[in-house]
Design a protein around this motif. Sequence first.
Motif, PDB file in Angstrom:
ATOM      1  N   TRP A   1       0.830  -1.209   0.000  1.00 56.53           N
ATOM      2  CA  TRP A   1       0.000   0.000   0.000  1.00 56.53           C
ATOM      3  C   TRP A   1       0.864   1.258   0.000  1.00 56.53           C
TER       4      TRP A   1
ATOM      5  N   SER B   1      -5.179   7.370   0.904  1.00 50.66           N
ATOM      6  CA  SER B   1      -5.750   6.030   1.040  1.00 50.66           C
ATOM      7  C   SER B   1      -5.663   5.601   2.496  1.00 50.66           C
TER       8      SER B   1
ATOM      9  N   SER C   1      -6.318   2.221   4.697  1.00 45.92           N
ATOM     10  CA  SER C   1      -6.520   0.787   4.529  1.00 45.92           C
ATOM     11  C   SER C   1      -6.417   0.084   5.870  1.00 45.92           C
TER      12      SER C   1
ATOM     13  N   ARG D   1     -10.357  -0.858   2.270  1.00 47.22           N
ATOM     14  CA  ARG D   1      -9.484   0.171   1.720  1.00 47.22           C
ATOM     15  C   ARG D   1     -10.295   1.286   1.073  1.00 47.22           C
TER      16      ARG D   1
END
Length: 502
Positions: free
Chosen positions: A402, A455, A457, A471
Amino acid sequence: MRPPIWSWAALIAVTVTSTLPAEEVSDLVAPGAEVKKVVGDCKFTEGPAYSPKGYLLFSDIPNSRIVKVDADGTVSDFLKPSGAANGLAFDAVGNLYVCQGGDRKVIRIGAQDGKLEPLCASYDGKPINSPNDLALDGHGGLYFTDPRYGGDSKIEQPCMGVYYIDSAGKTTRVIEDRERPNGILVSIDRKTLYVAEPNKRELWSYEITAPGKLGSGKLIFTGDANLDGGGPDGMALDEHGRIYTTYNSVVVLKPNGELIGRIPVPEHPANCKFGGPDGKTLYITARTSLYSLGMNVTGAPLVSTGPRPAPQVGLRERRNAGFRGPARLTQDKKGAAEITEVTIEDIKLKVPTTWKQKPPSNKLRLAQFLIPPAEGDEFATELVISSFPGGGGGVNQNLTRWTNQFAEDGRKVKITSGESPQGKYVLHDVQGTYLYTAGGPFAGGKPEPRPNHRSISVVLTIENKGNYFLRMTGSQKAVDAATKAFRAAFDADESKEKPYEI
């Protein structure tokens, strides 16, 4: 007996060798290309449209669904029920315009938020018939045909006409003298409107003198009664303005209606459109199936945008036409956002009703939601839930992956751990330039940099069940606004989280 599918490419060459030696269908079809079945087992397919985001949609009318075919071949429901959707069209932004023949509406589905908004459901105070097909005009408007098929022939309008919706959402009727108009196209140069008249096997052209203003009609092609049967139905344009229209086969014409040749299809075709990563695939909807054919030419480019709903139209349709519009933020007396509980295998999520749940776009996803966009957002923000056998490769490996999906320059990463009533979790928060890859992180291909993204997650471990991955990715402003609700969705408490190191 119908010949097997593998022989249809050979039939193409046989069918067109005597047609216009200077320009033949065999010159347009890619060498060695065959008509191939992509999707089967439908009831009646129509309205193919290729998204600028790299996937194909088509309508399965009797099943009242719009079907999505991803670049990897994954097939899923994009919209169900679809209002018996028929013709579909994308603009270059990714907004989708839909003729809902059953619900008797033309609607727009927003590219970023997935909202369904009405464009037209009535004219002169009466319901329209059954909108069938549509074409964007390059001036912010669209034309649509409004015939009626089936046993119920009663219509409230005085004719089966052609209408124009301008960029502000105003609708006018522009053609009244066709018997039952069906397929419709706007020429490459935006100066000609093509209208199919299937009751008479005819294709008509109209000069576009201004947006929504037409000259007199001109008959440019009539199908052969024996070779072509009924039609034309839906149509497509290639980059040079050639017309691909559906009769018993796909009939290819020059812009002036001069015949080039015919492309046989295993089932009777209803519509066709160009698509694919390079625009050189002709997709054909034919009765129970979707077919594809590789081409030497690309399709006509998508226009920049189409109409927006007129404010008064949107309100009227919600009151009078039973419009099933998008979920909107509602509040109780204490000002709290309305929440709905969703069960996804072993986890329960409490999500705002403004998070629009969509069918999973591929087999790796258990569920996905569109998150309300921030003002000016160019790309959608979504929440994806997934789970993989064996724990998905381990917590640390996913945290590293990620992180690496954002460009190193200017990247900010924060990782914490905590425990909710459902299980222990590790939360990964990264901001910066997102390296987006069409088809997902495992699809390969050249990443597309998207700055000012964020983002969040989570790896949520359910005891004796395994890991679930949540996510949320999108613009930084949209994710910032949804962060509190994201944690609340699985009962996380930020104040009790501790730093986590890989």
